[in-house]
Design an enzyme around this catalytic site. Structure first.
Site, PDB file in Angstrom:
ATOM      1  N   LYS A  16      -5.422   0.921  -3.491  1.00 51.98           N
ATOM      2  CA  LYS A  16      -3.843   0.413  -3.480  1.00 51.98           C
ATOM      3  C   LYS A  16      -3.799  -1.082  -3.094  1.00 51.98           C
ATOM      4  CE  LYS A  16      -2.109   5.059  -2.421  1.00 51.98           C
ATOM      5  NZ  LYS A  16      -1.431   5.671  -1.449  1.00 51.98           N
ATOM      6  N   HIS A  42      -5.509   6.220  -3.321  1.00 52.26           N
ATOM      7  CA  HIS A  42      -5.123   7.215  -3.945  1.00 52.26           C
ATOM      8  C   HIS A  42      -6.333   8.204  -4.697  1.00 52.26           C
ATOM      9  CE1 HIS A  42      -2.603  10.045  -6.480  1.00 52.26           C
ATOM     10  NE2 HIS A  42      -3.631   9.856  -7.090  1.00 52.26           N
ATOM     11  N   ARG A  52     -11.019  13.959  -1.950  1.00 50.68           N
ATOM     12  CA  ARG A  52      -9.877  14.049  -0.776  1.00 50.68           C
ATOM     13  C   ARG A  52     -10.232  14.319   0.462  1.00 50.68           C
ATOM     14  NH1 ARG A  52      -4.504  13.550  -2.545  1.00 50.68           N
ATOM     15  NH2 ARG A  52      -3.832  15.025  -1.056  1.00 50.68           N
ATOM     16  N   ASN A  60      -1.907   3.269   3.199  1.00 44.22           N
ATOM     17  CA  ASN A  60      -3.072   4.212   3.313  1.00 44.22           C
ATOM     18  C   ASN A  60      -4.087   3.935   2.348  1.00 44.22           C
ATOM     19  OD1 ASN A  60      -1.993   5.640   1.057  1.00 44.22           O
ATOM     20  ND2 ASN A  60      -1.595   7.565   2.251  1.00 44.22           N
ATOM     21  N   ARG A 103      -9.445   6.567   5.160  1.00 42.72           N
ATOM     22  CA  ARG A 103      -8.380   6.363   5.597  1.00 42.72           C
ATOM     23  C   ARG A 103      -8.412   6.347   7.222  1.00 42.72           C
ATOM     24  NH1 ARG A 103      -4.888  10.410   1.750  1.00 42.72           N
ATOM     25  NH2 ARG A 103      -3.938   8.818   0.183  1.00 42.72           N
ATOM     26  N   TYR A 155       3.936   8.601  -9.454  1.00 41.92           N
ATOM     27  CA  TYR A 155       4.727   9.394  -8.215  1.00 41.92           C
ATOM     28  C   TYR A 155       5.830  10.156  -8.449  1.00 41.92           C
ATOM     29  CZ  TYR A 155       1.211   7.142  -5.097  1.00 41.92           C
ATOM     30  OH  TYR A 155      -0.008   6.680  -4.558  1.00 41.92           O
ATOM     31  N   GLU A 189      -3.043  12.057 -14.562  1.00 40.78           N
ATOM     32  CA  GLU A 189      -3.101  10.534 -14.053  1.00 40.78           C
ATOM     33  C   GLU A 189      -4.014   9.830 -14.931  1.00 40.78           C
ATOM     34  OE1 GLU A 189      -4.001  11.304  -9.848  1.00 40.78           O
ATOM     35  OE2 GLU A 189      -2.055  12.153  -9.502  1.00 40.78           O
TER      36      GLU A 189
HETATM   37  P1  DAT Z   1      -1.410  11.569  -0.853  1.00 39.35           P
HETATM   38  O1  DAT Z   1      -1.496  10.116  -1.172  1.00 39.35           O
HETATM   39  O2  DAT Z   1      -2.340  11.842   0.006  1.00 39.35           O
HETATM   40  O3  DAT Z   1      -1.644  12.515  -2.158  1.00 39.35           O
HETATM   41  P2  DAT Z   1       1.213  12.356  -1.081  1.00 39.35           P
HETATM   42  O4  DAT Z   1       1.234  12.746  -2.293  1.00 39.35           O
HETATM   43  O5  DAT Z   1       1.971  13.363  -0.228  1.00 39.35           O
HETATM   44  O6  DAT Z   1      -0.130  11.958  -0.336  1.00 39.35           O
HETATM   45  O7  DAT Z   1       2.191  10.891  -0.928  1.00 39.35           O
HETATM   46  C1  DAT Z   1       1.839  10.150  -1.957  1.00 39.35           C
HETATM   47  C2  DAT Z   1       1.946   8.646  -1.276  1.00 39.35           C
HETATM   48  O8  DAT Z   1       3.579   8.542  -0.829  1.00 39.35           O
HETATM   49  C3  DAT Z   1       1.238   8.692  -0.253  1.00 39.35           C
HETATM   50  O9  DAT Z   1      -0.071   8.202   0.048  1.00 39.35           O
HETATM   51  C4  DAT Z   1       1.877   7.592   1.043  1.00 39.35           C
HETATM   52  C5  DAT Z   1       3.188   7.803   0.363  1.00 39.35           C
HETATM   53  N1  DAT Z   1       4.179   8.541   1.455  1.00 39.35           N
HETATM   54  C6  DAT Z   1       3.943   9.805   1.470  1.00 39.35           C
HETATM   55  N2  DAT Z   1       4.730  10.543   2.500  1.00 39.35           N
HETATM   56  C7  DAT Z   1       5.338   9.448   3.132  1.00 39.35           C
HETATM   57  C8  DAT Z   1       5.897   8.999   4.093  1.00 39.35           C
HETATM   58  N3  DAT Z   1       6.636  10.060   4.985  1.00 39.35           N
HETATM   59  N4  DAT Z   1       6.253   7.830   4.418  1.00 39.35           N
HETATM   60  C9  DAT Z   1       5.822   7.010   3.913  1.00 39.35           C
HETATM   61  N5  DAT Z   1       5.251   6.870   2.716  1.00 39.35           N
HETATM   62  C10 DAT Z   1       4.836   8.134   2.294  1.00 39.35           C
HETATM   63 MG    MG Z   2      -0.668  13.109  -3.710  1.00 41.29          MG
END
Ligand code: DAT
Ligand code: MG
Length: 149
Positions: free
Chosen positions: A9, A115, A85, A112, A102, A49, A126
């Site tokens: 990212k 991805h 992951r 974080n 992370r 997303y 994706e």
């Molecule tokens: P991941 O990236 O581990 O698959 P995810 O799909 O739940 O996690 O969310 C996608 C991204 O969105 C994540 O990397 C960071 C952001 N995100 C998720 N939950 C969040 C939150 N509560 N506050 C801020 N950003 C968030």
């Molecule tokens: Mg995700």
């Protein structure tokens, strides 16, 4: 063999973490199939997303993901989706174990740094969203037989 979509990212790029993260993935023995360095168009970030559309963090997430160039990649390996992951650690870096990407390099969920696809269906979707077939290389590293029997 399985394929996954990995993206460093904008914060990983800005913070100069590219080589450290790539070293972990490459040293694990995974095979790089494709790589692009670019700024994601907003529309594509929103599609990537889409599952989070409507959530309170969505706008901020899209702003962040389009704020600078990212490094997007396709990697291949045995059980790579789940293993990456695990190597990435939990979404919230404060809960990510030390030794994970992370856990070692980030502090907040909203920054974080990496991805990785969460399932074979997401990986396919994706990869197709960001790469054309001709951008994905077919090649055999000479060390393959020393990595998988
Ligand atoms: P991941 O990236 O581990 O698959 P995810 O799909 O739940 O996690 O969310 C996608 C991204 O969105 C994540 O990397 C960071 C952001 N995100 C998720 N939950 C969040 C939150 N509560 N506050 C801020 N950003 C968030
Ligand atoms: Mg995700």
């Amino acid at each position: 063999m399985e394929r996954t979509f990995i993206m460093l990212k904008p914060d990983a790029i800005q913070r100069g973490l590219m080589s450290d993260i790539l070293k972990r993935i490459e040293s694990k023995g995974y095979k790089l199939l494709a790589m692009k360095f670019l700024r994601i168009p907003r529309e594509q970030a929103e599609r990537h997303y889409a599952e989070h559309k409507g959530k309170p963090f969505f706008e901020g997430l899209i702003e962040y993901m389009t704020s600078g160039p990212v490094l997007m990649m396709v990697w291949e390996g045995e059980n790579i989706i789940a293993s990456m992951r695990t190597m990435m650690g939990k979404t919230n870096p404060n809960e990510a174990a030390p030794g994970t990407i992370r856990g070692d390099y980030a502090q907040q969920t909203g920054r974080n740094i990496i991805h990785g696809s969460d399932s074979p269906e997401s990986a396919k979707r994706e990869i197709e969203l960001f790469f054309n077939d001709y951008e994905i290389q077919s090649w055999e590293p000479s060390v393959s037989k020393w990595l998988c029997e």
